[in-house]
Design a protein around this motif. Structure first.
Motif, mmCIF file in Angstrom:
data_model
loop_
_atom_site.group_PDB
_atom_site.id
_atom_site.type_symbol
_atom_site.label_atom_id
_atom_site.label_comp_id
_atom_site.label_asym_id
_atom_site.label_seq_id
_atom_site.Cartn_x
_atom_site.Cartn_y
_atom_site.Cartn_z
ATOM 1 N N LYS A 104 8.661 -0.702 -8.178
ATOM 2 C CA LYS A 104 8.183 -1.396 -6.994
ATOM 3 C C LYS A 104 7.020 -2.293 -7.394
ATOM 4 O O LYS A 104 6.350 -2.058 -8.403
ATOM 5 C CB LYS A 104 7.739 -0.406 -5.908
ATOM 6 N N VAL A 105 6.760 -3.328 -6.568
ATOM 7 C CA VAL A 105 5.743 -4.330 -6.886
ATOM 8 C C VAL A 105 4.783 -4.466 -5.708
ATOM 9 O O VAL A 105 5.205 -4.481 -4.544
ATOM 10 C CB VAL A 105 6.382 -5.710 -7.175
ATOM 11 N N PHE A 106 3.491 -4.539 -6.018
ATOM 12 C CA PHE A 106 2.469 -4.830 -5.011
ATOM 13 C C PHE A 106 1.712 -6.068 -5.462
ATOM 14 O O PHE A 106 1.229 -6.131 -6.590
ATOM 15 C CB PHE A 106 1.506 -3.652 -4.851
ATOM 16 N N ASP A 268 4.167 3.110 -17.640
ATOM 17 C CA ASP A 268 4.358 3.648 -16.293
ATOM 18 C C ASP A 268 3.957 2.635 -15.234
ATOM 19 O O ASP A 268 4.523 2.591 -14.149
ATOM 20 C CB ASP A 268 3.535 4.929 -16.128
ATOM 21 N N ILE A 269 2.955 1.833 -15.575
ATOM 22 C CA ILE A 269 2.420 0.809 -14.679
ATOM 23 C C ILE A 269 2.150 -0.441 -15.500
ATOM 24 O O ILE A 269 1.681 -0.354 -16.633
ATOM 25 C CB ILE A 269 1.107 1.282 -14.008
ATOM 26 N N ARG A 288 6.543 2.662 -11.308
ATOM 27 C CA ARG A 288 7.644 3.488 -10.858
ATOM 28 C C ARG A 288 7.451 3.861 -9.387
ATOM 29 O O ARG A 288 6.330 4.023 -8.903
ATOM 30 C CB ARG A 288 7.736 4.765 -11.697
ATOM 31 N N ARG A 289 8.566 4.009 -8.687
ATOM 32 C CA ARG A 289 8.540 4.249 -7.252
ATOM 33 C C ARG A 289 7.607 5.399 -6.860
ATOM 34 O O ARG A 289 6.786 5.257 -5.945
ATOM 35 C CB ARG A 289 9.962 4.550 -6.753
ATOM 36 N N GLU A 290 7.696 6.548 -7.551
ATOM 37 C CA GLU A 290 6.902 7.700 -7.131
ATOM 38 C C GLU A 290 5.414 7.473 -7.341
ATOM 39 O O GLU A 290 4.580 8.045 -6.631
ATOM 40 C CB GLU A 290 7.352 8.970 -7.871
ATOM 41 N N ILE A 291 5.055 6.608 -8.301
ATOM 42 C CA ILE A 291 3.641 6.281 -8.503
ATOM 43 C C ILE A 291 3.179 5.298 -7.433
ATOM 44 O O ILE A 291 2.134 5.491 -6.808
ATOM 45 C CB ILE A 291 3.415 5.713 -9.909
ATOM 46 N N MET A 292 3.937 4.236 -7.227
ATOM 47 C CA MET A 292 3.552 3.236 -6.233
ATOM 48 C C MET A 292 3.449 3.832 -4.842
ATOM 49 O O MET A 292 2.579 3.446 -4.039
ATOM 50 C CB MET A 292 4.561 2.083 -6.236
#
Length: 440
Positions: A104-106, A268-269, A288-292
Motif C-alpha cells: 500500500k502507498v501513502f 519492509d518499507i 506491506r499491507r499489515e504495516i501500513m
C-alpha cells in the motif's frame, strides 16, 4: 531588482540557517532542458537538478501538458477526505514497481514527511521506540528524522521521539573499515550491527532505516550486498528494514530502479520523493499491507497526493519509463566516473571518486594526505559556477562535490561538465596545495 537587493531582503526575513550556495548567491529565473538562467542572464548547465528533484530537467512538454490538463479542470486541491483518481492510479503503479508484496502507498509532500511516516509506522507496528540508523546518514529536517540523522552538521537537536543507535556501513572512505575488501567490509559491518543490537538496545528494536547511497552525507556507496546481509540479522529479531529511496529511486543509480535492489533484498518499507514529481512537491511511503494498516487512529494528508502533484508524477513516471532513463543514467554515469577518475589521478586534491549512475561524489582532501578540505570543495563550487556549471556540495566535512544532473543528460553535456570540472579541480589543487607549502 538585482541579486544583491534580493539577498539583503532574504537575510532580513529568512532564517540564518537557511543555506545559500556561492559567495554571490544566484536567482534562477528561467530554465529549459538541462540548463537554467539566472536573473543576470547567465546560463548554466545544471548538475544538481534542484537537489536531485528535476529528474527530467526543465520545461518538459509531457509534464507541462499533464499539469495544464489538471489545471483546466479547476480542481487543484480536495484533500484525502475525497477520492482522487490521479492518486489511486499512481499508487497502483508505484505499489507494483516497488516489489513489496501486497503493498500500500501513502502520499506526503516531501521526503522528510515520508520518513517521519515510515518511522511512525515501524514504531507502532513493532510497539517499540528503538531505531537503528547508519552513521553519517540524513533522513530529513523534522523531529524524528533529525533524531535518526547520523551527521552532526544536520542534527539541530539531541531531542528525539525515538531512541536511536548508529551502526557502520554508510561512509566507507573514512572510518575503521576503510581499507577492507568488499567481503571483509560487509563482514565487519554485520559484526558491528550484531554488537550494537546486543550492547545498546533492549532487543525489541522497531526498524533500521538506511539510504542505499547516502545523499547529503556525500554520495557514499556501500558494497553491493551489504544490506542483504543486514536484513538477515534483522529478520532474526523481527526488526523491520526501511529503505530511504528519496534520492536513489526512479532509476537514478543506473543499475536498478530502486537503490536497494543492488543488495538483493526487498525492504519492509520504502520511502520516496524528489525525482518523481520533477519539481512538484510529492513524497510517499510504500509498505506491506499489515504495516501500513497498523495505525489505530484517524489520519489524513491535507496536501499529500493532491491532484496536481500526482498528475505531474504520473507524467514523469511515464517519461522515465518510456525513454529508459535508467539506461541513460547507467551509460553516462559510467562515462562521468571514468572521466572524473582521470581528473583525480592528475590532481592529489581529489581523495575519492565514487557513485552509481547519475549520483556521483568527489571527495576533496588536502594534497598529500586524506585530511578533508572543505576549502577545496568551496573553490570547485565557485569555479564551476564561473564557468557555467552548477554542482552540489555535502559530506560530513563539507568537502564532497555532489553531481546529480537530470537523467535526460546528453553525452555532449557530460563532456562539457567534465571539461569544466577538470579546470575547477586544477584550480583547487593549486590553491589548496600552495597553502600547504612550508613558506606559506
Amino acid at each position: 531588482m538585482t541579486e544583491p537587493d534580493l539577498l539583503s531582503r532574504h537575510r532580513a526575513v529568512l532564517p540564518e540557517w537557511l543555506t545559500l550556495y556561492y559567495s554571490e548567491p544566484i536567482e534562477i529565473v528561467g530554465a529549459s532542458g538541462r540548463h537554467v538562467t539566472d536573473s543576470r542572464g547567465r546560463r548554466y548547465l545544471d548538475f544538481f537538478a534542484g537537489i536531485l528533484t528535476n529528474a527530467l530537467g526543465y520545461d518538459v512538454a509531457e509534464v507541462r501538458d499533464a499539469l495544464r490538463a489538471q489545471l483546466d479542470t479547476g480542481v487543484l486541491h480536495t484533500s484525502t477526505l475525497y477520492l482522487i483518481r490521479n492518486q489511486v492510479e499512481l499508487a497502483e503503479r508505484i505499489a507494483k514497481l516497488s516489489g513489496i508484496p501486497d503493498a500500500k502507498v501513502f502520499f506526503t509532500n516531501s521526503g522528510t514527511e515520508a520518513n517521519e511516516t515510515a518511522l511512525m509506522l515501524a514504531t507502532q507496528y513493532r510497539r517499540s521506540n528503538q531505531v537503528l540508523a547508519l552513521r553519517n546518514s540524513y533522513h530529513g529536517r523534522a523531529f524524528a528524522t533529525v533524531g535518526v540523522t547520523g551527521n552532526r552538521g544536520w542534527s539541530a537537536s539531541s531531542l528525539s521521539p525515538v531512541k536511536v543507535s548508529y551502526v557502520h556501513g554508510g561512509y566507507r572512505y573514512r572510518g575503521p573499515f576503510s581499507g577492507y575488501s568488499d567481503a571483509d567490509y560487509i563482514a565487519a559491518c554485520v559484526e558491528d550491527l550484531r554488537d550494537v543490537l546486543t550492547t545498546t538496545t533492549s532487543g525489541d528494536v522497531a526498524a533500521l532505516i538506511a539510504e542505499p547511497i547516502q545523499g547529503v552525507g556525500g554520495f557514499n556507496v556501500p558494497p553491493d550486498g551489504l544490506f542483504g546481509e543486514f536484513k538477515q540479522v534483522l529478520d532474526e529479531e523481527g526488526i523491520l528494514f526501511v529503505s530511504d529511496e528519496v534520492q536513489t529511486g526512479w532509476g537514478r543509480t543506473g543499475q536498478h530502479f530502486w537503490g536497494i535492489e543492488a543488495h538483493g533484498v526487498t525492504p519492509d518499507i520504502m520511502t520516496f520523493a524528489k525525482g518523481v514529481g520533477n519539481g512538484l512537491a510529492i513524497g510517499g511511503v510504500i509498505a506491506r499491507r499489515e504495516i501500513m494498516d497498523c495505525l489505530r487512529a484517524n489520519s489524513i494528508s491535507t496536501f499529500g497526493g493532491n491532484p496536481l502533484a500526482t498528475a505531474a508524477a504520473a507524467a514523469t513516471l511515464d517519461y522515465l519509463l518510456d525513454h529508459d532513463l535508467q539506461s541513460n543514467a547507467a551509460e553516462l554515469g559510467e562515462r562521468l566516473l571514468r572521466g572524473l577518475r582521470d581528473i583525480g589521478d592528475a590532481h592529489p586534491v581529489v581523495g575519492d571518486v565514487r557513485g552509481k549512475g547519475l549520483m556521483i561524489g568527489l571527495e576533496l582532501v588536502v594534497p598529500g594526505g586524506s585530511r578533508p578540505s572543505e576549502r577545496a570543495a568551496g573553490i570547485v563550487l565557485e569555479e564551476t559556477r564561473s564557468r557555467g556549471l552548477l554542482v552540489g556540495k555535502g559530506g560530513l566535512h563539507g568537502n564532497v562535490v555532489r553531481l546529480a544532473p537530470p537523467m535526460t543528460l546528453t553525452a555532449e553535456e557530460a563532456e562539457q561538465a567534465l571539461r569544466i570540472l577538470g579546470e575547477a579541480v586544477a584550480v583547487a589543487d593549486r590553491e589548496v596545495g600552495e597553502a600547504q607549502r612550508p613558506d606559506r
